[in-house]
Design a protein around this motif. Structure first.
Motif, PDB file in Angstrom:
ATOM      1  N   ILE A 275      14.685  13.683 -40.975  1.00  0.00           N
ATOM      2  CA  ILE A 275      15.716  12.671 -41.151  1.00  0.00           C
ATOM      3  C   ILE A 275      16.225  12.248 -39.777  1.00  0.00           C
ATOM      4  CG2 ILE A 275      17.970  12.146 -42.157  1.00  0.00           C
ATOM      5  CD1 ILE A 275      17.458  14.296 -44.243  1.00  0.00           C
ATOM      6  N   GLY A 276      16.205  10.952 -39.503  1.00  0.00           N
ATOM      7  CA  GLY A 276      16.689  10.431 -38.228  1.00  0.00           C
ATOM      8  C   GLY A 276      16.636   8.918 -38.233  1.00  0.00           C
ATOM      9  N   THR A 277      17.264   8.308 -37.261  1.00  0.00           N
ATOM     10  CA  THR A 277      17.808   8.919 -36.060  1.00  0.00           C
ATOM     11  C   THR A 277      19.178   8.325 -35.775  1.00  0.00           C
ATOM     12  OG1 THR A 277      17.368   9.228 -33.676  1.00  0.00           O
ATOM     13  CG2 THR A 277      16.654   7.195 -34.656  1.00  0.00           C
ATOM     14  N   THR A 278      19.853   8.890 -34.810  1.00  0.00           N
ATOM     15  CA  THR A 278      21.134   8.353 -34.355  1.00  0.00           C
ATOM     16  C   THR A 278      20.916   7.463 -33.145  1.00  0.00           C
ATOM     17  OG1 THR A 278      21.498  10.258 -32.923  1.00  0.00           O
ATOM     18  CG2 THR A 278      22.358  10.395 -35.174  1.00  0.00           C
ATOM     19  N   ASP A 279      21.940   6.727 -32.772  1.00  0.00           N
ATOM     20  CA  ASP A 279      21.956   5.934 -31.541  1.00  0.00           C
ATOM     21  C   ASP A 279      23.299   6.148 -30.881  1.00  0.00           C
ATOM     22  OD1 ASP A 279      19.588   4.524 -30.915  1.00  0.00           O
ATOM     23  OD2 ASP A 279      19.914   3.145 -32.574  1.00  0.00           O
ATOM     24  N   ARG A 280      23.361   7.026 -29.895  1.00  0.00           N
ATOM     25  CA  ARG A 280      24.596   7.308 -29.180  1.00  0.00           C
ATOM     26  C   ARG A 280      24.352   7.191 -27.687  1.00  0.00           C
ATOM     27  NH1 ARG A 280      27.982  10.925 -32.183  1.00  0.00           N
ATOM     28  NH2 ARG A 280      27.994  10.217 -34.354  1.00  0.00           N
ATOM     29  N   ASP A 281      25.232   6.546 -26.965  1.00  0.00           N
ATOM     30  CA  ASP A 281      25.136   6.565 -25.514  1.00  0.00           C
ATOM     31  C   ASP A 281      25.237   8.008 -25.034  1.00  0.00           C
ATOM     32  OD1 ASP A 281      24.838   3.809 -24.708  1.00  0.00           O
ATOM     33  OD2 ASP A 281      26.873   3.477 -25.424  1.00  0.00           O
ATOM     34  N   HIS A 282      24.352   8.379 -24.115  1.00  0.00           N
ATOM     35  CA  HIS A 282      24.259   9.769 -23.674  1.00  0.00           C
ATOM     36  C   HIS A 282      24.861   9.932 -22.284  1.00  0.00           C
ATOM     37  CE1 HIS A 282      22.660  13.830 -23.385  1.00  0.00           C
ATOM     38  NE2 HIS A 282      22.195  13.532 -22.184  1.00  0.00           N
ATOM     39  N   GLU A 283      25.732  10.885 -22.176  1.00  0.00           N
ATOM     40  CA  GLU A 283      26.297  11.259 -20.881  1.00  0.00           C
ATOM     41  C   GLU A 283      25.718  12.617 -20.488  1.00  0.00           C
ATOM     42  OE1 GLU A 283      28.195   9.197 -19.288  1.00  0.00           O
ATOM     43  OE2 GLU A 283      28.527   7.763 -20.921  1.00  0.00           O
ATOM     44  N   GLY A 284      25.535  12.815 -19.206  1.00  0.00           N
ATOM     45  CA  GLY A 284      25.013  14.100 -18.754  1.00  0.00           C
ATOM     46  C   GLY A 284      23.526  14.056 -18.501  1.00  0.00           C
ATOM     47  N   ALA A 285      22.964  15.231 -18.192  1.00  0.00           N
ATOM     48  CA  ALA A 285      21.552  15.335 -17.834  1.00  0.00           C
ATOM     49  C   ALA A 285      20.668  15.048 -19.042  1.00  0.00           C
ATOM     50  CB  ALA A 285      21.255  16.721 -17.279  1.00  0.00           C
ATOM     51  N   PRO A 286      19.608  14.267 -18.868  1.00  0.00           N
ATOM     52  CA  PRO A 286      18.721  13.952 -19.993  1.00  0.00           C
ATOM     53  C   PRO A 286      18.110  15.187 -20.632  1.00  0.00           C
ATOM     54  CG  PRO A 286      18.287  12.478 -18.148  1.00  0.00           C
ATOM     55  CD  PRO A 286      19.228  13.523 -17.642  1.00  0.00           C
ATOM     56  N   GLY A 287      17.803  16.192 -19.820  1.00  0.00           N
ATOM     57  CA  GLY A 287      17.164  17.379 -20.341  1.00  0.00           C
ATOM     58  C   GLY A 287      18.076  18.264 -21.172  1.00  0.00           C
ATOM     59  N   GLU A 288      19.361  17.935 -21.216  1.00  0.00           N
ATOM     60  CA  GLU A 288      20.321  18.742 -21.961  1.00  0.00           C
ATOM     61  C   GLU A 288      20.694  18.110 -23.300  1.00  0.00           C
ATOM     62  OE1 GLU A 288      23.590  19.208 -19.297  1.00  0.00           O
ATOM     63  OE2 GLU A 288      22.460  20.444 -17.870  1.00  0.00           O
ATOM     64  N   ALA A 289      19.962  17.108 -23.721  1.00  0.00           N
ATOM     65  CA  ALA A 289      20.274  16.434 -24.988  1.00  0.00           C
ATOM     66  C   ALA A 289      20.040  17.373 -26.163  1.00  0.00           C
ATOM     67  CB  ALA A 289      19.411  15.187 -25.140  1.00  0.00           C
ATOM     68  N   VAL A 290      21.023  17.453 -27.045  1.00  0.00           N
ATOM     69  CA  VAL A 290      20.906  18.224 -28.280  1.00  0.00           C
ATOM     70  C   VAL A 290      21.493  17.405 -29.412  1.00  0.00           C
ATOM     71  CG1 VAL A 290      20.998  20.481 -27.142  1.00  0.00           C
ATOM     72  CG2 VAL A 290      23.113  19.397 -27.923  1.00  0.00           C
ATOM     73  N   CYS A 291      21.071  17.711 -30.606  1.00  0.00           N
ATOM     74  CA  CYS A 291      21.669  17.113 -31.799  1.00  0.00           C
ATOM     75  C   CYS A 291      23.014  17.796 -32.020  1.00  0.00           C
ATOM     76  CB  CYS A 291      20.755  17.311 -32.998  1.00  0.00           C
ATOM     77  SG  CYS A 291      21.424  16.672 -34.557  1.00  0.00           S
ATOM     78  N   THR A 292      24.088  17.069 -31.861  1.00  0.00           N
ATOM     79  CA  THR A 292      25.418  17.657 -31.996  1.00  0.00           C
ATOM     80  C   THR A 292      25.728  17.907 -33.473  1.00  0.00           C
ATOM     81  OG1 THR A 292      26.539  15.528 -32.202  1.00  0.00           O
ATOM     82  CG2 THR A 292      26.166  16.376 -29.963  1.00  0.00           C
ATOM     83  N   PRO A 293      26.674  18.790 -33.772  1.00  0.00           N
ATOM     84  CA  PRO A 293      27.072  18.989 -35.169  1.00  0.00           C
ATOM     85  C   PRO A 293      27.516  17.688 -35.832  1.00  0.00           C
ATOM     86  CG  PRO A 293      27.947  20.750 -33.802  1.00  0.00           C
ATOM     87  CD  PRO A 293      27.346  19.748 -32.868  1.00  0.00           C
ATOM     88  N   GLU A 294      28.196  16.818 -35.072  1.00  0.00           N
ATOM     89  CA  GLU A 294      28.641  15.544 -35.627  1.00  0.00           C
ATOM     90  C   GLU A 294      27.466  14.654 -35.994  1.00  0.00           C
ATOM     91  OE1 GLU A 294      31.720  17.519 -33.389  1.00  0.00           O
ATOM     92  OE2 GLU A 294      29.704  16.873 -32.758  1.00  0.00           O
ATOM     93  N   GLU A 295      26.434  14.643 -35.158  1.00  0.00           N
ATOM     94  CA  GLU A 295      25.253  13.833 -35.462  1.00  0.00           C
ATOM     95  C   GLU A 295      24.500  14.393 -36.672  1.00  0.00           C
ATOM     96  OE1 GLU A 295      23.555  11.914 -31.408  1.00  0.00           O
ATOM     97  OE2 GLU A 295      23.764  14.084 -31.372  1.00  0.00           O
ATOM     98  N   ALA A 296      24.386  15.720 -36.747  1.00  0.00           N
ATOM     99  CA  ALA A 296      23.733  16.330 -37.907  1.00  0.00           C
ATOM    100  C   ALA A 296      24.499  16.001 -39.188  1.00  0.00           C
ATOM    101  CB  ALA A 296      23.623  17.844 -37.717  1.00  0.00           C
TER     102      ALA A 296
END
Length: 516
Positions: A275-296
């Motif tokens: 199931i996906g996907t979201t579209d959120r502006d990302h802050e921080g390092a690209p390699g640290e992207a995770v699916c947040t509890p809010e996105e799940a």
């Protein structure tokens, strides 16, 4: 001295995602000497975190991106022919939701979708009565009408690895786990300083440089190359959840949300639903992207609006997230930001050219590579012309409608396989599955079994042919067997691979025993 002979490479690519490997493959096939450096594993970031579709992008029609949609629609079938083992047709069911987009608008959009791209292989859209069609059984009874249309599934990370393999067998030097520390122009060449995983450093030279760093493209411009640029990348995070299997049929769903976004629910790895996907502006390092509890929670709620049985938190077995490097066109929302790729050529005077790659979709990676080579063509008059359309990737030398025949033949040749095992091998390796199985007469001939149906013979293949070095490389990118093996089994695989790597000779930079 002839500058061509003085340089180590004609073209050097930074970035081992789908765009970087696609460009390396295209350039190698034109006769250029190509090198590619990737700081991690191939497809380790965005290119293994997609929704895993070759699709035109139905919702992009609402933003009038007709050129992008048309190009992507044409590419679906071009790519399907070239990689029938890792890509296949998939039907999507779009339920009509009262109060959202009207039925006539959906019908018009699907008419355009059917006719913009010269569809020949994929079947056309049609209307469904969800009260009679099996696709209606998992949905709430209030949904009575739906539309069904075609797109394609693709194993995204395997695509990247196969692009790299094809580039390597055409002469490219592929360098995973190699960081580009710096690059500068000097006497008509790029001087590029590299550091390998073990810490060893070396310098190479190239006549041209391609920055296909994905989410790191801006950082490479500013820090690695130390070049000022007014162009900006917009980092947009797309997150996904994987649940236990939510429905029995083999079609996917596309659900409309009240926020104008859409969410897919797709059959995944036989026993699961993606199931996906979201579209959120990302802050921080690209390699640290995770699916947040809010996105799940958002994805579960979006699917639960349609499914008869709500998607509960305990249904989720895995989450993943990737950062899309979109060209910053000033759009107000991440959803509205353009998915068009932008190729920016920096070549002042006679200086060696730099090509920066912004944005792009996995569906249009091949066309992006052709466009990149067109930009660089004036510097390489000796290079051949475009060649990649419908040319098979390794293992893909069979018809798009023949996977069933290959699976049957594999079961006949290797009676110890069960149908699910044979299907997985064909869907991952195509005609090369027989090379992995070799002369095996029984499962024990394939060596140690690490869990599920993953054998030593397959892991050795992945290490020797596909640059795998860790359990994560094998279980989450070369395959999705991470959904099957437990933590202990994954740790044992890691230890075995580490021991084998330590005792092996220095790794080759390309696949072994392969010829064009």
């Amino acid at each position: 001295m002839d500058q061509r002979n003085a340089a180590d490479f004609d073209l050097f690519v930074i970035g081992g995602g789908v765009n970087g490997c696609g460009i390396a493959r295209d350039a190698s096939g034109r006769g250029l000497r190509v090198g590619l450096a990737e700081q991690g594993d191939l497809a380790q970031a965005t290119s293994s975190a997609s929704t895993k579709l070759f699709h035109g992008g139905l919702r992009y029609l609402e933003y009038y991106e007709f050129r992008l949609v048309r190009e992507a629609l044409i590419e679906r079938e071009t790519l399907l022919v070239a990689m029938p083992h890792i890509s296949w047709p998939l039907r999507f069911v779009l339920p009509h939701h009262d109060g959202l987009r009207p039925a006539w608008l959906l019908r018009l959009g699907l008419f355009l979708y059917d006719h913009l791209g010269g569809r020949k292989i994929l079947p056309p859209a049609r209307s469904l009565d969800l009260h009679e069609d099996p696709a209606g059984a998992p949905l709430k009874p209030g949904y009575g009408k739906a539309f069904e249309y075609s797109d394609c599934w693709v194993e995204d990370a395997r695509l990247v690895v196969l692009l790299a393999r094809d580039a390597a067998r055409r002469g490219a030097e592929i360098l995973p786990r190699t960081k580009c520390l710096a690059a500068r122009r000097d006497e008509g060449l790029w001087r590029i300083r590299l550091r390998e995983a073990g810490g060893a450093e070396r310098e190479v030279t190239s006549r041209a440089l391609v920055n296909a760093g994905g989410p790191w493209v801006g950082r490479i411009i500013a820090e690695t190359l130390a070049i000022e640029s007014s162009e900006r990348v917009r980092l947009v995070r797309g997150s996904h959840i994987v649940t236990r299997r939510l429905f029995e049929h083999d079609r996917a769903y596309i659900f409309q949300g009240a926020d104008d976004r859409i969410v897919f629910a797709i059959p995944f790895e036989t026993d699961f639903t993606l199931i996906g996907t979201t579209d959120r502006d990302h802050e921080g390092a690209p390699g640290e992207a995770v699916c947040t509890p809010e996105e799940a929670d958002y994805l579960r709620a979006a699917a639960s609006e349609y499914f008869r049985a709500p998607v509960a938190a305990e249904d989720v077995v895995w989450t993943y997230s990737g950062v899309r490097p979109l060209y910053d066109d000033g759009a107000k929302s991440a959803t509205a930001a353009t998915r068009e790729y932008v190729l920016s050529l920096d070549a002042p005077g006679d200086a060696p050219p730099l090509l920066n790659v912004f944005g792009g979709k996995i569906t249009t990676h091949r066309r992006l590579a052709e466009a990149a080579m067109a930009k660089l063509a004036p510097r390489f008059p000796q290079a051949g012309g475009a060649w990649t359309a419908r040319v098979p990737l390794p293992g893909g030398d069979f018809r798009h409608d023949e996977p069933g025949r290959l699976i049957g033949a594999l079961l006949t040749a290797y009676p110890f396989l069960d149908p699910r095992w044979a299907r997985r091998l064909v869907r991952a390796y195509g005609t090369e599955a027989r090379e992995i199985l070799g002369e095996a007469r029984n499962a024990e001939d394939l060596g140690r079994r690490f869990g599920h149906d993953l054998t030593e013979a397959e892991v050795v293949w992945l290490m020797e042919r596909e640059w795998a070095r860790s359990a994560a490389d094998v279980l989450w990118r070369r395959s999705k067997l991470g959904l099957r093996l437990d933590a202990g089994e994954a740790a044992a695989l890691d230890a075995w691979m580490e021991e084998r790597t330590a005792g092996a000779p220095a790794p080759r930079h390309g696949p072994v025993t392969e010829t064009v």
